[in-house]
Design an enzyme around this catalytic site. Structure first.
Site, PDB file in Angstrom:
ATOM      1  CG  MET A 103      -1.730  -1.259   1.397  1.00 19.73           C
ATOM      2  SD  MET A 103      -2.403  -1.450   3.071  1.00 19.73           S
ATOM      3  CE  MET A 103      -3.484  -0.017   3.159  1.00 19.73           C
ATOM      4  N   GLY A 189       2.300   4.666   4.257  1.00 19.19           N
ATOM      5  CA  GLY A 189       2.668   3.495   3.439  1.00 19.19           C
ATOM      6  C   GLY A 189       2.898   2.224   4.240  1.00 19.19           C
ATOM      7  CB  SER A 190       1.418  -0.010   5.623  1.00 18.99           C
ATOM      8  OG  SER A 190       0.230   0.534   5.082  1.00 18.99           O
ATOM      9  NE  ARG A 191       4.342  -7.542   3.022  1.00 17.38           N
ATOM     10  CZ  ARG A 191       5.454  -8.208   3.324  1.00 17.38           C
ATOM     11  NH1 ARG A 191       6.633  -7.693   3.020  1.00 17.38           N
ATOM     12  NH2 ARG A 191       5.398  -9.365   3.937  1.00 17.38           N
TER      13      ARG A 191
END
Length: 220
Positions: A103, A189-191
């Site tokens: 993301m 931002g990330s996952r």
């Protein structure tokens, strides 16, 4: 005893639907932008204008980041829990398949339940903050979810990135969730990793864009 869950009202600002948990970050930024804009306009001050331009841009960026649009939930056994791009699809030793979705800060960062079921555990695990697209991000700060569903136990992991240092779960252990229901927020931002059970074929490919609550991850 599992119980039904009723979502709390989300934050809002000027009619824009925002993610729950946005206010601590967003309100100070918007307030600073409003004060500097007013001062620049009333006083016709170049100094205040120099402050107003970046703070207004930052506030607009925050509004975009924390947006939480309504979605028409797709039909399918397993749907995407996150907006983003499929970073990897990896067979796991126990027969499951891990689908990792990256993301970016431009994506909607509200995550949704991939299936209907009951939240059996929500575990926060401390860790680092390397960029979410890095393989070592598996050791980052994260929240591990388990859902009891018609497909059995489903594991989902929210992973913080280099900027995202706060994961906000919306639901506690024991609640029942509907497919596509909002379950949490990762700030910046990330996952998100989702582990599909053995025997479930993956319908997406690496590099494909996903939309939370809309993109089907399993093949019919």
């Amino acid at each position: 005893m599992p119980h039904s869950h009723t979502s709390a009202p989300r934050d809002s600002l000027a009619g824009v639907r925002l993610a729950r948990g946005a206010s601590p970050w967003l309100l100070p930024t918007v307030a600073t932008a409003a004060v500097s804009l007013t001062a620049a306009t009333v006083r016709r001050s170049g100094r205040w204008a120099a402050v107003a331009v970046p703070t207004t841009a930052l506030a607009a960026g925050m509004l975009w980041f924390f947006r939480d649009p309504e979605r028409e939930i797709a039909q399918g056994r397993v749907i995407s829990p996150a907006d983003g791009v499929v970073q990897s699809i990896m067979p796991w030793k126990d027969g499951r398949t891990r689908v990792a979705i990256f993301m970016s800060p431009l994506n909607v960062h509200v995550n949704r339940a991939p299936l209907a079921g009951t939240v059996t555990s929500v575990e926060h695990i401390p860790g680092g903050f390397v960029p979410a697209f890095n393989k070592e991000s598996e050791n980052n700060e994260r929240v591990v979810w388990h859902f009891d569903t018609e497909l059995g136990d489903i594991e989902m992991v929210q992973i913080a990135g280099a900027v995202a240092r706060r994961i906000v779960p919306y639901l506690p252990e024991g609640v029942k969730v509907e497919q596509g229901e909002r379950i949490g927020l990762i700030r910046f931002g990330s996952r998100v990793d989702l582990y599909l059970p053995e025997g479930v074929d993956v319908a997406v490919e690496v590099g494909q864009t996903t939309v939370a609550g809309v993109t089907r991850l399993d093949r019919a």
